[in-house]
Design a protein around this motif. Structure first.
Motif, short mmCIF file in Angstrom:
data_model
loop_
_atom_site.label_atom_id
_atom_site.label_comp_id
_atom_site.label_asym_id
_atom_site.label_seq_id
_atom_site.Cartn_x
_atom_site.Cartn_y
_atom_site.Cartn_z
N ILE A 195 39.36 -42.92 14.76
CA ILE A 195 40.80 -43.02 14.23
C ILE A 195 41.57 -41.88 14.23
CG2 ILE A 195 41.72 -43.28 11.82
CD1 ILE A 195 39.40 -44.94 10.86
N MET A 236 54.40 -54.85 -1.57
CA MET A 236 54.75 -54.93 -0.09
C MET A 236 54.02 -55.97 0.69
SD MET A 236 53.92 -51.70 2.61
CE MET A 236 53.30 -52.21 4.57
N THR A 237 54.59 -56.88 1.35
CA THR A 237 54.23 -57.76 1.97
C THR A 237 53.95 -57.59 3.49
OG1 THR A 237 55.31 -59.40 0.61
CG2 THR A 237 54.72 -60.46 2.70
N HIS A 238 52.69 -58.15 3.90
CA HIS A 238 52.19 -57.51 5.37
C HIS A 238 52.37 -58.84 5.91
CE1 HIS A 238 50.37 -53.74 4.18
NE2 HIS A 238 50.03 -54.28 3.19
N VAL A 294 45.46 -68.38 7.90
CA VAL A 294 46.80 -68.69 8.35
C VAL A 294 47.59 -69.67 7.63
CG1 VAL A 294 46.03 -67.92 10.75
CG2 VAL A 294 45.86 -70.38 10.01
N PHE A 350 51.39 -60.90 9.77
CA PHE A 350 50.59 -60.82 10.79
C PHE A 350 50.65 -62.20 11.74
CE2 PHE A 350 47.90 -64.61 9.30
CZ PHE A 350 48.26 -64.77 7.79
N GLU A 376 53.57 -54.94 13.18
CA GLU A 376 52.66 -55.60 12.43
C GLU A 376 52.66 -57.22 12.62
OE1 GLU A 376 53.32 -55.92 7.90
OE2 GLU A 376 51.18 -55.03 7.93
N TRP A 427 47.35 -47.95 12.26
CA TRP A 427 46.84 -46.99 13.55
C TRP A 427 46.34 -47.95 14.90
CZ3 TRP A 427 41.82 -47.35 14.86
CH2 TRP A 427 40.89 -47.46 14.21
N ALA A 442 35.47 -41.31 10.67
CA ALA A 442 36.54 -41.83 11.45
C ALA A 442 36.24 -42.32 12.88
CB ALA A 442 37.29 -40.54 12.11
N PHE A 493 38.84 -59.99 4.76
CA PHE A 493 39.06 -61.00 3.54
C PHE A 493 37.61 -62.09 3.59
CE2 PHE A 493 43.22 -59.73 5.41
CZ PHE A 493 43.57 -59.10 4.11
N VAL A 528 45.02 -39.86 9.72
CA VAL A 528 45.16 -41.20 8.90
C VAL A 528 44.25 -41.30 7.65
CG1 VAL A 528 44.30 -43.61 9.24
CG2 VAL A 528 45.54 -42.64 11.18
N ILE A 529 43.29 -40.55 7.87
CA ILE A 529 42.20 -40.64 6.50
C ILE A 529 42.53 -39.52 5.64
CG2 ILE A 529 39.83 -40.16 5.74
CD1 ILE A 529 39.14 -41.51 8.50
N ARG A 573 42.15 -57.84 19.90
CA ARG A 573 42.16 -59.08 20.28
C ARG A 573 43.50 -59.64 20.47
NH1 ARG A 573 37.21 -59.15 22.07
NH2 ARG A 573 37.45 -61.39 22.87
N ALA A 630 45.60 -60.55 10.94
CA ALA A 630 45.68 -60.20 9.41
C ALA A 630 44.79 -59.11 9.25
CB ALA A 630 45.19 -61.36 8.46
N GLY A 631 45.27 -58.06 8.58
CA GLY A 631 44.46 -56.83 7.97
C GLY A 631 44.00 -55.96 9.09
N ILE A 632 44.55 -56.09 10.14
CA ILE A 632 44.41 -54.73 11.39
C ILE A 632 45.12 -53.64 10.90
CG2 ILE A 632 45.38 -54.11 13.68
CD1 ILE A 632 43.03 -55.98 13.85
N PRO A 633 44.54 -52.25 10.53
CA PRO A 633 45.24 -51.27 10.27
C PRO A 633 46.18 -50.76 11.15
CG PRO A 633 42.99 -50.60 11.00
CD PRO A 633 43.14 -52.26 10.96
N PRO A 648 41.68 -54.18 5.32
CA PRO A 648 40.97 -55.10 4.54
C PRO A 648 40.43 -56.51 5.42
CG PRO A 648 43.25 -55.83 4.57
CD PRO A 648 43.14 -54.48 5.43
N PRO A 690 49.36 -65.55 13.50
CA PRO A 690 47.98 -66.39 13.20
C PRO A 690 47.23 -66.43 14.37
CG PRO A 690 50.21 -67.58 13.18
CD PRO A 690 50.47 -65.90 13.25
N GLY A 727 49.02 -61.75 3.01
CA GLY A 727 50.14 -60.99 3.01
C GLY A 727 50.43 -59.94 1.77
N ARG A 771 36.53 -58.73 11.98
CA ARG A 771 37.43 -59.22 11.02
C ARG A 771 36.86 -60.23 10.23
NH1 ARG A 771 39.72 -54.12 10.69
NH2 ARG A 771 41.09 -54.96 9.27
#
Lengths: 271, 271
Positions: free
Chosen positions: B266, B1-3, A10, B5, B230, B240, A260, A40, B270-271, B66, B235-238, A38, B7, A19, A66
């Motif tokens: 899934i 592309m910036t993601h 964070v 999230f 998003e 879907w 899946a 990390f 998606v895949i 979560r 961070a990183g949660i897909p 992803p 914290p 990001g 995660r």
């Protein structure tokens, strides 16, 4: 009772790195399970890490928690880090952000420049923000990741103690279901780990728990596999998700169904 | 592309609140799925929230992401918040930290002092650290939570606009599988929501997106259910996992098996 948790990436520089994570344009879905997102790291991102572990790629339990290396490989790694005196001042990242799909997906893409560059940007931040004394690479793809970093101009300026060891679940991968082969492969792995420990242990100057090196025997003894600490998991994650139980499985009748799916089963006795 | 999230509850006062969460001694496992761990919030914890939503309890998708209110109820709530002009400056908490087990678990324990006290400590922090203009309670247990807070000395010092509305998945709960009853229950719920919106909309002074109130029709129109942003997910949660697809199910042949299971599939495509 106070619960500890890991805040995750964070703060800078990790927040910006997160990001900017590469997606399925960089990690092709034929070779990586990009669909699970992803994953990390595990461990300290506050500058207090002295041990860096490079793993390979996340499995199914990691896709839920995660954090990387929380399953069987993670419990074995936790024990290996403890042998070096590290119970907290560690940071673990993987060679790949996404789970490798298929036998050769990792080998096939280990030289992909965008994969290497993104990983190196994490290594640059890690070495810039921590005093890393020791680096452990789990398996040959992690060793390759380390060698690629060492070839960069910034990577050349750091010279921590380093060892490339057998990946903690290589015995399962290599023994093809044979119990005798598994026993022999674990003995060989622990011998390999003992060699690395003998080299690295004298070079550790900031252990969390100082003490003499206690090498492995021919098999995992009680205490050689260690539960993932609460302070490594996100807030509120239940204890059994950090336990050695195999609580997450990929289930399905076809390869596509399995890909899946993640089926979570709480270990017996929890409820 | 910036993601982007979220914290999560990593800063004070929330970090300490998270560290002190009550366990199964306070939330009895006969009435709560304490085994999946507590799930605390969704939305802003940085002091920028103007809308507070009180939900009921987390479901299975929330146990994976979560964050609360990320499933069907969450998508309907996201649309409801947007009708008031809020696309970001919101904070959602639940009446209960854990998923209610059984029909009466929530009613049975709504007066339990330690459950009430812990929730009120969150409300104290939220009102102390944000300028909350509007409060929405989803369902009668959330309304009860609000009334209990309003009876506290600190709760009495705040007077935001307030409405108690029908819980967003009450139509599914009350219609027992009948399509006709479901259609009628959704129409009744949206009428109830329209009444609340008519009262609250003029009282909103800091919307993210100002504009006239556009009430609901008799059923959900396109755009009335909105994907979870998003910036509300870890961070990183897909993607879907933030979609309206029902990707998490409790599966099993017995009640005990179902309770110990979450099966993630899934969504197709998606895949």
């Amino acid at each position: 009772m106070t619960h500890l948790f890991d805040p995750g990436p964070v703060s800078e520089p990790y927040a910006s790195l997160v990001g900017a994570y590469p997606g399925s344009d960089v990690y092709p879905p034929a070779s990586f399970r990009a669909e699970w997102g992803p994953i990390f790291h595990r461990g300290r991102l506050d500058g207090s890490a002295h041990l860096l572990v490079i793993g390979q790629d996340p499995a199914q339990s990691e896709a839920i928690v995660r954090r990387i290396l929380v399953g069987e490989a993670g419990h074995r790694t936790q024990g290996l880090m403890a042998k070096l005196g590290f119970t907290r001042s560690y940071l673990l990242i993987n060679t790949f952000l996404y789970s490798v799909y298929g036998q050769t997906g990792g080998e096939q893409h280990k030289d992909d420049q965008q994969i290497v560059d993104y990983r190196n940007s994490w290594l640059r931040s890690i070495f810039g923000g921590n005093t890393i004394e020791v680096v452990l690479a789990l398996g040959s793809l992690a060793d390759d990741a380390w060698q690629k970093w060492k070839q960069t101009p910034v990577g050349q300026t750091y010279s921590p103690a380093y060892a490339h060891v057998t990946h903690p679940t290589e015995p399962e991968s290599s023994s093809g279901g044979s119990a005798a082969k598994l026993t022999a492969a674990i003995a060989a792995m622990l011998q390999n780990w003992n060699q690395a420990l003998a080299t690295l242990h004298p070079l550790v100057t900031h252990p969390d728990v100082p003490g003499p090196l206690v090498p492995y025997g021919d098999s995992f003894a009680p205490g050689d596999r260690i539960e993932i600490p609460e302070f490594d998991a996100p807030a509120g994650i239940p204890e059994w998700m950090r336990s050695p139980a195999a609580w997450a499985q990929r289930v399905g009748k076809t390869a596509a169904d399995k890909r899946a799916n993640i089926t979570i089963t709480i270990p017996a006795g929890v409820i």
